[in-house]
Design a protein around this motif. Structure first.
Motif, PDB file in Angstrom:
ATOM      1  N   ALA A 271     101.673  26.191 104.177  1.00 44.38           N
ATOM      2  CA  ALA A 271     101.356  26.092 102.751  1.00 44.38           C
ATOM      3  C   ALA A 271      99.892  25.735 102.492  1.00 44.38           C
ATOM      4  CB  ALA A 271     102.275  25.078 102.078  1.00 44.38           C
ATOM      5  N   ALA A 272      99.419  24.641 103.056  1.00 45.98           N
ATOM      6  CA  ALA A 272      98.036  24.226 102.819  1.00 45.98           C
ATOM      7  C   ALA A 272      97.033  25.275 103.306  1.00 45.98           C
ATOM      8  CB  ALA A 272      97.772  22.865 103.459  1.00 45.98           C
ATOM      9  N   PRO A 273      97.218  25.831 104.515  1.00 44.29           N
ATOM     10  CA  PRO A 273      96.301  26.903 104.922  1.00 44.29           C
ATOM     11  C   PRO A 273      96.291  28.091 103.962  1.00 44.29           C
ATOM     12  CG  PRO A 273      97.462  26.056 106.834  1.00 44.29           C
ATOM     13  CD  PRO A 273      98.087  25.410 105.630  1.00 44.29           C
ATOM     14  N   TRP A 274      97.473  28.458 103.439  1.00 44.15           N
ATOM     15  CA  TRP A 274      97.505  29.578 102.494  1.00 44.15           C
ATOM     16  C   TRP A 274      96.746  29.242 101.211  1.00 44.15           C
ATOM     17  CZ3 TRP A 274      97.936  33.658 104.886  1.00 44.15           C
ATOM     18  CH2 TRP A 274      98.982  33.981 105.746  1.00 44.15           C
ATOM     19  N   THR A 275      96.816  27.984 100.745  1.00 44.25           N
ATOM     20  CA  THR A 275      96.057  27.634  99.538  1.00 44.25           C
ATOM     21  C   THR A 275      94.555  27.776  99.782  1.00 44.25           C
ATOM     22  OG1 THR A 275      95.895  25.249 100.057  1.00 44.25           O
ATOM     23  CG2 THR A 275      97.830  25.977  98.794  1.00 44.25           C
ATOM     24  N   LEU A 276      94.122  27.483 100.993  1.00 41.62           N
ATOM     25  CA  LEU A 276      92.701  27.608 101.334  1.00 41.62           C
ATOM     26  C   LEU A 276      92.303  29.074 101.451  1.00 41.62           C
ATOM     27  CD1 LEU A 276      92.426  24.770 104.026  1.00 41.62           C
ATOM     28  CD2 LEU A 276      91.690  24.681 101.630  1.00 41.62           C
ATOM     29  N   VAL A 277      93.143  29.865 102.096  1.00 40.42           N
ATOM     30  CA  VAL A 277      92.850  31.285 102.267  1.00 40.42           C
ATOM     31  C   VAL A 277      92.747  31.993 100.918  1.00 40.42           C
ATOM     32  CG1 VAL A 277      93.813  33.479 103.096  1.00 40.42           C
ATOM     33  CG2 VAL A 277      93.846  31.458 104.575  1.00 40.42           C
ATOM     34  N   LEU A 278      93.639  31.620  99.986  1.00 38.73           N
ATOM     35  CA  LEU A 278      93.676  32.280  98.677  1.00 38.73           C
ATOM     36  C   LEU A 278      92.772  31.614  97.638  1.00 38.73           C
ATOM     37  CD1 LEU A 278      97.495  33.082  98.401  1.00 38.73           C
ATOM     38  CD2 LEU A 278      95.638  34.595  99.108  1.00 38.73           C
ATOM     39  N   GLY A 279      92.033  30.606  98.045  1.00 37.93           N
ATOM     40  CA  GLY A 279      91.105  29.957  97.119  1.00 37.93           C
ATOM     41  C   GLY A 279      91.759  29.047  96.105  1.00 37.93           C
TER      42      GLY A 279
END
Length: 195
Positions: free
Chosen positions: A149-157
């Motif tokens: 979840a947290a990595p995806w929030t970073l990837v998607l800005g």
């Protein structure tokens, strides 16, 4: 005060134990005396009723999503939406009505993330699906999804959601501590087996 109100409402909404309500309504017994004793969809599936498990999955995810969407719609404040989602998760995992012994939070986590930011939520769902398809173990899918979840929030800005996603992740990890121990021991059951 507004944030406090949405926190309380989110908690109360999240604390509705749909798994118990559905299994009792369908005459499947007391869910807390079946399988793992957990109130979520995976344990409902152990009753042998796929419709009951599906209904539990939809309602448990829905209460997280509804808490977020209502708070966002009525308050216009994304902070209120995030707090409502966090509170719904806490309500599901630690409901006052059940002595603070609730579910493990995966469905509510996914519903919350989908409502907060649907692209992040969809990627978490996809991560769950891939991990589950490979392992056939529900907790493996859950752990992979929350860890992503947290990595995806970073990837998607969507860095505004990173802290919230980390808190949600730690709650789910904590509720899965027994599953993690069984995974290490190689004794975690696969989905489809009755307990």
């Amino acid at each position: 005060m507004t944030l406090l109100i949405w926190t309380v409402l989110g908690y109360l909404l999240g604390s509705v134990p749909f798994g118990i309500v559905i299994t009792r309504a369908m005459g499947l017994g007391d869910l807390r005396q079946i399988g793992s004793g957990n109130i979520g969809a995976t344990n409902v599936l152990r009753t042998g009723s796929k419709p009951a498990a599906l209904a539990t999955l939809i309602l448990d995810s829905g209460k997280g999503a509804i808490a977020v969407l209502l708070a966002r719609w009525l308050s216009g404040d994304d902070s209120a939406a995030q707090l409502a989602g966090l509170a719904a998760m806490m309500g599901h995992c630690f409901p006052v009505w059940l002595g603070f012994r609730g579910g493990k939070g995966m469905a509510t986590f996914l519903g919350t993330m989908l409502a907060l930011a649907w692209p992040v939520g969809l990627l978490c769902c996809a991560t769950w699906a891939v991990a589950f398809a490979i392992s056939r173990i529900s907790s493996v899918g859950a752990l992979a999804a929350v860890a992503s979840a947290a990595p995806w929030t970073l990837v998607l800005g969507r860095t505004d959601l990173t802290i919230t996603s980390l808190i949600l992740t730690f709650v789910v990890l904590y509720r899965h501590k027994e599953n993690i121990a069984r995974l290490r021991a190689g004794t975690e059951p696969r989905v489809g087996k009755k307990s």
